[in-house]
Structures are given as structure tokens and as C-alpha cells.
Design a protein around this motif. Structure first.
Motif, mmCIF file in Angstrom:
data_model
loop_
_atom_site.group_PDB
_atom_site.id
_atom_site.type_symbol
_atom_site.label_atom_id
_atom_site.label_comp_id
_atom_site.label_asym_id
_atom_site.label_seq_id
_atom_site.Cartn_x
_atom_site.Cartn_y
_atom_site.Cartn_z
ATOM 1 N N LEU A 10 10.834 -6.757 -18.163
ATOM 2 C CA LEU A 10 9.731 -5.893 -17.740
ATOM 3 C C LEU A 10 9.096 -5.156 -18.901
ATOM 4 C CD1 LEU A 10 11.443 -4.357 -14.564
ATOM 5 C CD2 LEU A 10 9.505 -5.953 -14.558
ATOM 6 N N TRP A 36 3.873 -2.380 -11.508
ATOM 7 C CA TRP A 36 4.893 -2.556 -12.543
ATOM 8 C C TRP A 36 6.039 -1.560 -12.364
ATOM 9 C CZ3 TRP A 36 5.299 0.775 -17.130
ATOM 10 C CH2 TRP A 36 6.222 0.304 -18.078
ATOM 11 N N PHE A 42 8.652 -2.426 -9.759
ATOM 12 C CA PHE A 42 9.690 -3.373 -10.161
ATOM 13 C C PHE A 42 10.854 -2.661 -10.860
ATOM 14 C CE2 PHE A 42 6.751 -6.391 -8.802
ATOM 15 C CZ PHE A 42 7.297 -7.664 -8.830
ATOM 16 N N HIS A 74 12.145 0.133 -7.352
ATOM 17 C CA HIS A 74 12.294 -0.198 -5.936
ATOM 18 C C HIS A 74 13.711 0.010 -5.406
ATOM 19 C CE1 HIS A 74 14.396 -4.109 -6.373
ATOM 20 N NE2 HIS A 74 13.654 -4.287 -7.450
ATOM 21 N N SER A 97 17.338 -7.246 -7.315
ATOM 22 C CA SER A 97 16.219 -6.891 -8.201
ATOM 23 C C SER A 97 15.074 -7.876 -8.020
ATOM 24 C CB SER A 97 16.681 -6.908 -9.665
ATOM 25 O OG SER A 97 17.645 -5.907 -9.897
ATOM 26 N N LEU A 98 13.859 -7.359 -7.954
ATOM 27 C CA LEU A 98 12.691 -8.229 -7.888
ATOM 28 C C LEU A 98 12.544 -8.985 -9.201
ATOM 29 C CD1 LEU A 98 10.089 -5.849 -6.188
ATOM 30 C CD2 LEU A 98 11.324 -7.761 -5.133
ATOM 31 N N PRO A 111 11.099 -10.326 -12.529
ATOM 32 C CA PRO A 111 10.032 -9.823 -13.381
ATOM 33 C C PRO A 111 8.841 -10.763 -13.525
ATOM 34 C CG PRO A 111 12.160 -9.395 -14.383
ATOM 35 C CD PRO A 111 12.411 -10.286 -13.214
#
Length: 542
Positions: A171, A270, A273, A276, A296-297, A299
Motif C-alpha cells: 500500500l 486508500w 485498505f 478496514h 485484509s483487502l 492491495p
């Protein structure tokens, strides 16, 4: 915005009292104001300290072996830290359900204080598996124990900015940015020096560009009020804050670039991410908790949006990137840090704190509004009609209101650290042995509303920090990952831009009450801070 150290974050501007020398006025050619100015009010000039904000006492080299003095025995009764973490997987999951859904955040902490009869106890903090596999923490919920989180001799903050988990470095271009570095790491000092430079090199532009950006905000809100009967402050503030940061830090107006007005929207996606796992978004519980709090979403879903932000900052930060190379930082790593410091830390802080402050001031009512308007206008008039640092030093009520808003609802409520060694933490009632490697977590709104430190701790008291006795309480205002009366240095984790955040917050009240006598609001909840709608604005009448 964000979680852990101060939106742990912004490089600094140095405040000076009115008795100190104030220099650096804008040249005449720079005094043209963008947008419509208030009638009979001259353009604003900047008088921010010429001196870069860098500690003159940097402390021992980071590589030096520093002898740790033995701790004095506590005079308080020594108590085992109460509480437990439950069974693996089940304990963290159960605590997460209580924190987000069954009890809610504040009741989660209050119920455990009552259960254990202690403001220091063990529990698990979200998100837990499968995002964080070590959710076990010792919670600090009073103003006496909380400052242990700032003591770099006893604790480290490596990879602990957002919580018990570390977001993917994908990220941020593959780099661990400054907020995730401990002062013991060599890159920390270099990057923090760069953050100090970021604000100091364009300090003359901060006050005028704030005026420009927020004049645009108020004009748009007046138009919206006239046509719709109400105007959303929070969304308008997002755009104004982003414009202000881009114009003042980088000399670039987003609307004149390929970024246009998309900056706040891109930043919001952004940041989602990153955060969240810690947010309640109002989605169905199986989706929100089963997915967003558990995994985790990826990236790659945000890569193109992030690239647009990166390109904007890279193209408009040449002097800062040149300075980075002088400090031994690559231009690419520096730019990713600029994106993080500006968008996550600075913009995130203004996005959360400005609506919160407007909420508290709005609820305080007409009496406070009138007193602020009188004080602010009188100080500006006495300063030749200009908004300067010297003028704001003569606004004690306004300054106290900012500190009180930072106390009662700090923009970054959660802070984490890991014990470097065994040591003792004291609450008001007991002493607790902390073991090396144990994770400490502090929920700041409880510490800064400690009734053993603050009278009427749960109330918004605008005059709380006025006068000598009020100023003594500033050491208990902790929003910046350190006491308000302390100074950020390369050797600590206090928000590098602590004074910049305070300055910007002061400027918001100054601009608001130069222009209006009073205002009314409606408030709703949002995932980050308050959602504020303006329902009336009374134009200045004196």
C-alpha cells in the motif's frame, strides 16, 4: 486520522509567543488572495517563525548504548495485571464481537474497568486472527499510566501504528513509512528530519493558503444553505483540507492538475485498505465482520488510485525530494512517505478533527460563539487587520477551545507500544509489573477524561486551558503521541507536525468567527469522526 501515534504524523511549525520575534512576511506580490475576501478586511499575511523546527538537543546517537537507571520502587501496592485473553481464536473473536457489536467501544472498556476494578487490565484488541495473530494487550485507561506509551527507553513502536497488525507495505510502494518505524531504527531520524523540512520550507504560505481554501468552503456552504436549507460541512471540509495541504506544502492547486477534485475520494479509498479491520461501516454483520475484520483487502485493488496520488506528489515536491537525497533517502521512498504524511496523517487528522471541533463548538451555543467572535475580531483589529501568529497568541479563549476539543475527542484515540524490557507501570491506585515483549494499548479518550486529573472531565469546558493554572493541564493533553507541552524530536515518536495541527485548528476558528457571529448544526455518526451538517450561518454583525 488513523490509529496509533498521532496520525502520528505531521512535520512541524514552531509556535512563538507574542513576546518573541516574528518574522517572514509575504512579499507584496504574494498577498493577492484567491477567491472573494470579506468586505473591509485586508488580505492575510503570514508571520510564521523563520527558524526551522528542529530540536537543538537531539539526545544521544541512536546507536549508542544508553545506561538505564534503576527504577525507584513504587509506593503503591503491587498488583498482578487483572484479566485474561481467553482461549486461542475464541477469546480474540469474542472480544471483537463485544468491541464492535455486543457492547460497543466505550462500553467494552467501561465494563472491564468495573469487572476488574482497575484501569489497567488484559484483553484482546481487534481485529485478531486472521489479520493479527497476536491481539493480546495490556490496556491503559487512566492519565497516569497512559504516558508509559511515550517512553522510548521502555517501549518500542515498530510496526505498531495502526494497531496490533501491520498493513501490507504494498500500500506504500513496498516501504515501511515513518509512522511504522521505531526511533531506534536508522531511517526514522532521516525521515523525521524530512518531515520537519516539509513544513518549514513553505511556512510562509500556510496562513494565506488556509484562508484561500476555507474562504472557498464557506462560500460554497452559503450557496448550498441558500438553495437547500442546510449544507454538509464534513464533505466540504475534505476538499478544503486537501486543497490547503497541497497548496501550502507543495505550491500546487489540485484543480489545475490531472488530479482535479478527486484527491479526497482517492485518499478515502486508500485509507480504507489500511483501516478496514478497525472500522464499523454499517454493512451487514456477516460481511463486515466475517470479511473486513477477518481478512485484509488485497492491495492490488487500490493500486491505480494510489498511483494517481503518488504521481501528483512526485510532480510537485521537487524541493522536498532534493532534500531527501541530501539526507540519504531515495526520491521514491521519500515520495511514498510524503503521500503517507500528507494524506494519511495530515489530511486524515483534519478530516476527523475539524468536524469534531465544529461539533463541540456548535453544541456550546451562542454565548461561546459571541465570546470567540469578539476575542478573535478584536485581536485581529489590534494587529492591523491581519491574521498572524502574534495576533493568535492574543486569543486565549480560542486557543483553549482548540486544546479542549483535542482533549475531549482526540483525533487518534488508540496508541500501541511493546515493552523493551521489564518495568513497572503505575495507575492512580496500584503498580503493575510489565514483562519484556508484552503489548501495551492505550485508549486515549479515557486517559484525557480522567476525573482524577480533570474537573468535569466529561464536559466540554471552553475555558479549561485559559491562564496559568489552565496551561499546567496541557501536559495531560496527549493527542500527539506525547504531552502537549513536549517537543517532537527525531528521537521520539511524538507527532512531527504537532504544532502544525494546532495552528490549522486555530485558523479554522479564526476564519469561522471572523465571518460569522454564530451557527447551528446537526450531527450524525460516521466511520471516522462526526458527520456535521450546518443548518444556519449568521453573518458577522459587528
Amino acid at each position: 486520522m488513523a490509529a496509533s501515534s498521532s496520525l502520528s504524523s505531521f512535520p512541524a511549525l514552531q509556535f512563538q509567543s507574542s513576546s518573541q520575534k516574528l518574522s517572514t512576511r509575504l512579499p507584496a506580490s504574494s498577498k493577492r488572495c484567491r477567491g472573494r475576501s470579506l468586505s473591509a478586511q485586508p488580505c492575510i499575511t503570514a508571520t510564521i517563525s523563520e527558524k526551522p523546527y528542529v530540536s537543538q538537543q537531539p539526545g544521544p546517537p541512536l546507536t549508542a548504548a544508553v545506561a538505564v537507571p534503576p527504577e525507584k520502587p513504587s509506593k503503591l501496592p503491587v498488583r498482578k495485571v487483572p484479566g485474561d485473553h481467553g482461549l486461542p481464536l475464541i477469546g480474540p473473536w469474542k472480544d471483537r464481537q463485544d468491541y464492535f457489536y455486543n457492547q460497543g467501544r466505550d462500553e467494552f472498556f467501561k465494563s472491564r474497568i468495573q469487572k476488574y476494578q482497575s484501569t489497567v487490565f488484559r484483553t484482546n484488541m481487534p481485529p485478531g486472527p486472521f489479520i493479527s495473530f497476536n491481539p493480546k494487550v495490556i490496556v491503559l485507561l487512566d492519565g497516569k499510566s497512559f504516558p508509559a506509551l511515550f517512553d522510548t527507553d521502555k517501549v518500542e513502536k515498530k510496526d505498531l501504528f495502526t494497531g496490533t497488525y501491520m498493513p501490507s507495505t504494498d500500500l506504500t510502494g513496498g516501504y515501511r513509512t515513518l509512522s511504522f518505524l521505531d526511533p531506534s531504527e536508522p531511517n526514522h531520524a532521516k525521515l523525521k528530519k524530512l518531515m520537519f523540512f516539509l513544513l518549514s520550507h513553505r511556512r510562509d504560505h500556510v496562513i494565506p493558503e488556509f484562508h484561500n481554501s476555507y474562504t472557498e468552503l464557506f462560500e460554497s456552504m452559503e450557496t448550498e444553505l441558500a438553495t437547500k436549507g442546510k449544507a454538509g460541512f464534513s464533505s466540504a471540509n475534505d476538499q478544503a483540507a486537501f486543497n490547503f495541504l497541497a497548496r501550502s506544502f507543495y505550491g500546487a492547486d489540485p484543480k489545475d492538475t490531472r488530479l482535479g477534485s478527486d484527491g479526497p475520494k482517492l485518499v478515502g479509498k486508500w485509507v480504507l485498505f489500511h483501516l478496514h479491520p478497525l472500522l464499523i461501516l454499517g454493512l451487514p454483520r456477516p460481511i463486515e465482520d466475517g470479511i473486513l475484520h477477518t481478512f485484509s483487502l488485497p492491495p492490488f485493488l487500490i493500486k491505480k488510485d494510489y498511483q494517481r496520488l503518488y504521481d501528483f506528489f512526485y510532480q510537485n515536491s521537487t524541493p522536498v525530494l532534493d532534500q531527501a537525497e541530501k539526507l540519504g533517502i531515495s526520491r521514491d521512498e521519500a515520495c511514498h512517505n510524503l503521500v503517507f504524511a500528507t494524506c494519511f496523517n495530515s489530511f486524515g487528522g483534519l478530516k476527523i478533527f475539524f468536524p469534531n471541533m465544529i461539533k463541540w463548538v456548535g453544541r456550546a451555543g451562542v454565548k461561546l460563539h459571541t465570546e470567540l467572535a469578539q476575542e478573535i475580531r478584536s485581536a485581529i483589529k489590534s494587529n492591523g487587520g491581519n491574521v498572524t501568529m502574534a495576533a493568535m497568541e492574543n486569543m486565549p479563549l480560542m486557543k483553549s477551545v482548540v486544546y479542549e476539543a483535542l482533549r475531549i475527542e482526540p483525533p487518534v484515540p488508540s496508541q500501541y507500544a511493546k515493552a523493551k524490557r521489564d518495568f513497572v507501570i503505575e495507575s492512580h491506585d496500584a503498580a503493575f509489573q510489565i514483562k519484556e515483549g508484552e503489548m501495551l494499548f492505550g485508549f486515549q479518550p479515557f486517559a484525557t477524561k480522567d476525573p482524577k486529573i480533570f474537573d468535569r472531565a466529561e464536559e466540554f469546558v471552553p475555558t479549561r486551558f485559559v491562564g496559568e493554572e489552565g496551561e499546567k493541564l496541557l501536559k495531560h493533553v496527549l493527542w500527539s503521541n506525547g504531552p502537549e507541552n513536549a517537543t517532537p524530536t527525531v528521537n521520539n515518536k511524538q507527532c512531527a507536525g504537532k504544532d502544525f495541527v494546532v495552528l490549522a485548528s486555530r485558523l479554522l476558528l479564526v476564519e469561522l468567527f471572523r465571518r460569522y457571529d454564530s451557527f447551528d448544526i446537526e450531527v450524525a455518526a460516521s466511520p471516522l469522526g462526526a458527520s456535521v451538517t450546518i443548518t444556519s450561518l449568521k453573518r458577522a454583525s459587528f
